[in-house]
Design an enzyme around this catalytic site. Structure first.
Site, PDB file in Angstrom:
ATOM      1  N   HIS A  10       5.844  31.081  -3.701  1.00 38.63           N
ATOM      2  CA  HIS A  10       5.467  32.156  -2.786  1.00 38.63           C
ATOM      3  C   HIS A  10       3.964  32.310  -2.585  1.00 38.63           C
ATOM      4  O   HIS A  10       3.423  33.387  -2.833  1.00 38.63           O
ATOM      5  CB  HIS A  10       6.019  33.496  -3.311  1.00 38.63           C
ATOM      6  CG  HIS A  10       7.479  33.511  -3.585  1.00 38.63           C
ATOM      7  ND1 HIS A  10       8.087  34.447  -4.402  1.00 38.63           N
ATOM      8  CD2 HIS A  10       8.479  32.709  -3.148  1.00 38.63           C
ATOM      9  CE1 HIS A  10       9.382  34.219  -4.461  1.00 38.63           C
ATOM     10  NE2 HIS A  10       9.659  33.172  -3.715  1.00 38.63           N
TER      11      HIS A  10
HETATM   12  C1  LIG Z   1      11.780  25.952  -3.161  1.00 41.33           C
HETATM   13  C2  LIG Z   1      11.537  27.251  -2.447  1.00 41.33           C
HETATM   14  C3  LIG Z   1      12.470  28.271  -2.538  1.00 41.33           C
HETATM   15  C4  LIG Z   1      12.237  29.485  -1.909  1.00 41.33           C
HETATM   16  N1  LIG Z   1      13.206  30.453  -1.953  1.00 41.33           N
HETATM   17  C5  LIG Z   1      13.000  31.623  -1.313  1.00 41.33           C
HETATM   18  C6  LIG Z   1      14.023  32.617  -1.271  1.00 41.33           C
HETATM   19  O1  LIG Z   1      15.140  32.411  -1.759  1.00 41.33           O
HETATM   20  N2  LIG Z   1      13.745  33.777  -0.653  1.00 41.33           N
HETATM   21  C7  LIG Z   1      12.533  34.029  -0.093  1.00 41.33           C
HETATM   22  O2  LIG Z   1      12.333  35.136   0.387  1.00 41.33           O
HETATM   23  N3  LIG Z   1      11.564  33.109  -0.064  1.00 41.33           N
HETATM   24  C8  LIG Z   1      11.773  31.904  -0.658  1.00 41.33           C
HETATM   25  N4  LIG Z   1      10.800  30.946  -0.613  1.00 41.33           N
HETATM   26  C9  LIG Z   1       9.524  31.253   0.060  1.00 41.33           C
HETATM   27  C10 LIG Z   1       9.610  31.137   1.570  1.00 41.33           C
HETATM   28  O3  LIG Z   1      10.297  29.981   1.944  1.00 41.33           O
HETATM   29  C11 LIG Z   1       8.200  31.120   2.129  1.00 41.33           C
HETATM   30  O4  LIG Z   1       7.515  32.260   1.658  1.00 41.33           O
HETATM   31  C12 LIG Z   1       8.150  31.133   3.655  1.00 41.33           C
HETATM   32  O5  LIG Z   1       8.936  30.112   4.205  1.00 41.33           O
HETATM   33  C13 LIG Z   1       6.702  30.981   4.094  1.00 41.33           C
HETATM   34  O6  LIG Z   1       6.665  31.000   5.487  1.00 41.33           O
HETATM   35  P1  LIG Z   1       5.372  30.508   6.285  1.00 41.33           P
HETATM   36  O7  LIG Z   1       5.712  30.524   7.701  1.00 41.33           O
HETATM   37  O8  LIG Z   1       4.208  31.287   5.794  1.00 41.33           O
HETATM   38  O9  LIG Z   1       5.124  29.004   5.778  1.00 41.33           O
HETATM   39  P2  LIG Z   1       6.109  27.752   5.733  1.00 41.33           P
HETATM   40  O10 LIG Z   1       7.521  28.181   5.889  1.00 41.33           O
HETATM   41  O11 LIG Z   1       5.753  27.025   4.500  1.00 41.33           O
HETATM   42  O12 LIG Z   1       5.719  26.893   7.013  1.00 41.33           O
HETATM   43  C14 LIG Z   1       4.462  26.276   7.172  1.00 41.33           C
HETATM   44  C15 LIG Z   1       4.672  24.983   7.968  1.00 41.33           C
HETATM   45  O13 LIG Z   1       3.417  24.584   8.515  1.00 41.33           O
HETATM   46  C16 LIG Z   1       3.295  23.182   8.420  1.00 41.33           C
HETATM   47  N5  LIG Z   1       1.851  22.858   8.415  1.00 41.33           N
HETATM   48  C17 LIG Z   1       0.938  23.129   7.460  1.00 41.33           C
HETATM   49  N6  LIG Z   1      -0.282  22.711   7.847  1.00 41.33           N
HETATM   50  C18 LIG Z   1      -0.139  22.158   9.069  1.00 41.33           C
HETATM   51  C19 LIG Z   1      -1.048  21.555   9.976  1.00 41.33           C
HETATM   52  N7  LIG Z   1      -2.361  21.462   9.706  1.00 41.33           N
HETATM   53  N8  LIG Z   1      -0.576  21.059  11.140  1.00 41.33           N
HETATM   54  C20 LIG Z   1       0.768  21.162  11.441  1.00 41.33           C
HETATM   55  N9  LIG Z   1       1.668  21.743  10.614  1.00 41.33           N
HETATM   56  C21 LIG Z   1       1.216  22.237   9.445  1.00 41.33           C
HETATM   57  C22 LIG Z   1       3.974  22.854   7.101  1.00 41.33           C
HETATM   58  O14 LIG Z   1       4.342  21.495   7.031  1.00 41.33           O
HETATM   59  C23 LIG Z   1       5.153  23.827   7.119  1.00 41.33           C
HETATM   60  O15 LIG Z   1       6.292  23.234   7.697  1.00 41.33           O
HETATM   61  C24 LIG Z   1      11.028  29.701  -1.194  1.00 41.33           C
HETATM   62  C25 LIG Z   1      10.102  28.667  -1.073  1.00 41.33           C
HETATM   63  C26 LIG Z   1      10.349  27.444  -1.684  1.00 41.33           C
HETATM   64  C27 LIG Z   1       9.356  26.338  -1.542  1.00 41.33           C
END
Ligand SMILES: Cc1cc2nc3c(=O)[nH]c(=O)nc-3n(C[C@H](O)[C@H](O)[C@H](O)COP(=O)(O)OP(=O)(O)OC[C@H]3O[C@@H](n4cnc5c(N)ncnc54)[C@H](O)[C@@H]3O)c2cc1C
Ligand code: SF4
Lengths: 156, 506
Positions: free
Chosen positions: B441
């Site tokens: 997270h």
């Molecule tokens: C194993 C695991 C289990 C989890 N389980 C839970 C759960 O059960 N419940 C819960 O609430 N949360 C859970 N989480 C946390 C949750 O998934 C994340 O907090 C959430 O998805 C974050 O969202 P985000 O949009 O900030 O980033 P992300 O979902 O991580 O998306 C960011 C995306 O941007 C892309 N990216 C990064 N840099 C670049 C760039 N320069 N150019 C193009 N693309 C780029 C990445 O490849 C990625 O696909 C879990 C996370 C993991 C890893």
């Protein structure tokens, strides 16, 4: 068993194959010959049981799958694994007052050295290398069977 | 065709749209869907591959890790001071980390929103005002309570022991539809039951005309004065997935949703964002697992992955959630070598597992590294460090109260302990580096606030001092939450999307 670079066949397939995936990676090797040998020695040490060391074919499958894993998981995964492996190869022998490299020690010495290192302040390096080897090893259907994992769901 | 892979594209790629969204994870998918539904021409660019959920669900665990877990799950937050090395995992692919969740869904806790409102001046973030956004996302991703009969035996044992030592265990809410309880959500759902954004949101975005480009790494935001007019980057179409041809996207609005690990880098490389704050304030929810061996068969893999939780100790900054990891990962965390490892591995069918996380105060910083990836340091706050032993000991005590024979603590190389040995162990005296710690997270590295001096974006997600440039991902959450963040991130992203001023659709 002491092995030399490149001695391990790179083609044995006695475990599950990997799906073909369009993840952008083409033709890059995950492991150098030296890393293959060190990984083989480490896996042999980790997975030796009362019946003795695992089959060569199983270990070869494991090292091949590790190679596939690292070539797809990206440069940082490769670097971290390489660092852990290097730490094990060079530091573990010192834990039992022997000279490196790890892979040249007897199986018994390797096990002692690894146990000591696992509990030492540099245990993180053993953990890093052991983690990925275990994940791959226990995925093999035979290993899963040995430890009683059948992967059944709660329903249906 | 609306899903495109740049892997096989030859030559530079130039695109044009109303809105470019960088990152296709939890937040990017939400914002793209909302804006495409409003009639805008949306392009999503994603660094990772596009692996359809049905295929991911069929893969071996390690295959999922090698293809869609960033760095093959080898990412570490470098510990400073008496802090454990923290293994931070994230998704990298179409669907981002949402693909890897255990499905756990918590709303932003009211006390957290109160802090945001009172201490940070985010007056629009009250529980009442956030209600409609929470409800909207919950409907879109099908949040439901896990029925008690879907709990694993291990979870029931923890609940039984927890009750005996005064902890209340409640049923979890998860974003699933038709869950079979096979306990491998983190590696792809084999039954298509997990409603991650690649299943719930992105197909809707595509239906509304959005286009998704995988294997596109964004380096920089292109500015015209203070106005964002697009992004620039590379196609990952060279040998080994290395950056190759150039990517240029012209857009009238730029939305950064690259996650808390990468968003600060994209802003920094572009010379944007308040340098005093950008990349700092990273929180991680440092988490620890506990394994307990019972005489009875537990078969911890049978049951909904994370079906129950306890927040009784939240006043001390501790939340417990149900957990199970694949047997290979379990094997990896068992101590020993050779015969001992084999004997420990044979106990796997008798192991129950639970996890606990710290509602941390922060202490993480994202630094620009030499290559594409940042390096991140984390110094655990004294309060959080002091909580660690209690978090771990309480889980062990709960399992012993339920009849466990031995527990395996998250301490590197430590053998199994019985109840007496646990009593004698002074966990407080162990150095931080001995603990096995993980985080899923990362949050807060481009925090939102009401003052341009103390934050990177304003309450509407707009980067201070710019026009047309928004950050919508986990990096904007100004504090940690104390609960799993996906629903909170998606809720905030929905609010930010709805608040964006209209631009006429092209
Ligand atoms: C194993 C695991 C289990 C989890 N389980 C839970 C759960 O059960 N419940 C819960 O609430 N949360 C859970 N989480 C946390 C949750 O998934 C994340 O907090 C959430 O998805 C974050 O969202 P985000 O949009 O900030 O980033 P992300 O979902 O991580 O998306 C960011 C995306 O941007 C892309 N990216 C990064 N840099 C670049 C760039 N320069 N150019 C193009 N693309 C780029 C990445 O490849 C990625 O696909 C879990 C996370 C993991 C890893
Ligand atoms: S526990 Fe449910 S949601 Fe998770 S992988 Fe299994 S069927 Fe899918």
């Amino acid at each position: 068993m002491v092995r030399n670079a490149g001695e391990i066949a790179k083609t044995a397939e006695v475990g599950p194959e990997a799906h073909d995936v369009d993840d952008g990676v083409r033709g890059r090797d995950g492991l150098t010959d030296g890393m293959r040998d060190a990984s083989y020695a480490l896996a042999e040490t980790l997975f030796t049981t009362a019946e003795g060391p695992p089959d060569e074919e199983r270990l070869t499958w494991l090292v091949n799958d590790l190679d596939h894993f690292l070539s797809h998981a990206g440069p940082r995964a490769r670097s971290v694994y390489r660092l852990c492996l290097f730490a094990v190869s060079s530091l573990a022998p010192a834990m039992i007052f022997k000279l490196p490299p790890f892979r040249r020690l007897s199986l018994e010495d390797r096990a002692h050295a690894l146990e000591r290192m696992e509990q030492s302040p540099v245990g993180m390096a053993v953990f890093g290398a052991k983690a990925i080897l275990c994940i791959l090893w226990f995925e093999h259907p035979a290993s899963a069977r040995e430890i009683g994992f059948d992967g059944k769901c709660r329903t249906r | 065709m609306s899903y495109h892979s740049a892997r096989d594209h030859v030559g530079d790629l130039v695109l044009d749209c109303d809105v470019v969204v960088v990152g296709s994870g939890a937040s990017g998918a939400v914002v793209a869907t909302e804006l495409a539904s409003a009639g805008l021409k949306v392009i999503i660019v994603e660094e990772g591959p596009n692996i359809p959920s049905a295929k991911l669900g069929q893969m071996r665990v390690s295959e999922s890790i090698r293809h869609v877990w960033r760095d093959g799950a080898f990412t570490i937050a470098i510990p400073l001071g008496d802090t454990p090395a923290i293994n931070v995992t994230m998704g990298r692919g179409v669907g981002g980390s949402s693909m890897l969740t255990g499905g756990v869904c918590f709303r932003i806790p009211d006390p957290v929103l109160d802090t945001w409102e009172r201490e940070l001046g985010l007056v629009e973030y009250t529980p009442k005002k956030m209600e409609e956004f929470h409800a909207h996302v919950e409907k879109a991703i099908h949040v439901e309570e896990v029925p008690k009969e879907m709990r694993s035996i291990g979870t029931n044992l923890f609940a039984e022991g927890a009750a005996k030592i005064g902890l209340t265990v409640e049923s979890m809410r998860r974003n699933t539809k038709g869950c079979n309880g096979c306990g491998r959500c983190n590696f792809g759902c084999p039954h298509g039951a997990k409603m991650s954004v690649d299943v719930s949101y992105l197909p809707r975005a595509v239906e509304k005309g959005a286009q998704i480009f995988s294997h596109c790494l964004v380096d920089k935001i292109v500015m015209d004065g203070t106005r964002a007019v697009g992004v620039r980057g590379r196609l990952l179409n060279k040998r080994g997935g290395a950056p190759g041809d150039r990517l240029t996207v012209h857009a009238r609005r730029v939305v950064i949703a690259a996650g808390a690990w990468h968003t600060p880098l994209v802003l920094e490389r572009s010379g944007l964002g308040n340098r005093e704050v950008l990349g700092k304030n990273l929180t991680l929810h440092p988490a620890f697992r506990m394994l307990a061996r019972f005489d009875q068969e537990v078969r911890g893999w049978e049951g909904a992955l994370q079906s129950a939780y306890s927040r009784t100790l939240e006043p001390e900054g501790i939340t417990y959630t149900g957990l199970f990891v694949p047997v290979g990962v379990l094997g990896a965390t068992m101590p020993g070598v050779g015969l001992e490892l084999a004997q420990n591995a044979k106990k796997i069918g008798h192991l129950a597992m639970f996890g606990g996380l710290i509602h941390d105060l922060g202490g993480g910083t994202v630094h620009r590294g030499l290559g594409r990836e940042p390096y991140v340091t984390y110094r655990m706050a004294a309060r959080d460090r002091a909580v660690m032993p209690k978090l771990i000991r309480t889980m062990a005590e709960a399992f012993f109260a339920a009849g466990a024979r031995e527990v395996f603590l998250p301490v590197l190389g430590m053998r199994g302990l019985d109840a007496d040995a646990l009593k004698q162990l002074r966990l407080e005296d162990l150095p931080g580096k001995r603990f096995e710690c993980a985080s899923q997270h990362p949050l807060g590295s481009a925090q939102m606030g009401s003052s341009p001096r103390r934050s990177v974006v304003d309450g509407d997600g707009r980067v201070w001092g710019t026009q047309g440039l928004y950050v919508v991902d986990g990096s904007v959450l100004p504090t940690s939450l104390g609960v799993n963040p996906q629903l909170s991130i998606m809720t905030v992203a929905t609010r930010l999307a709805w608040r964006m001023p209209p631009i006429s659709a092209s």
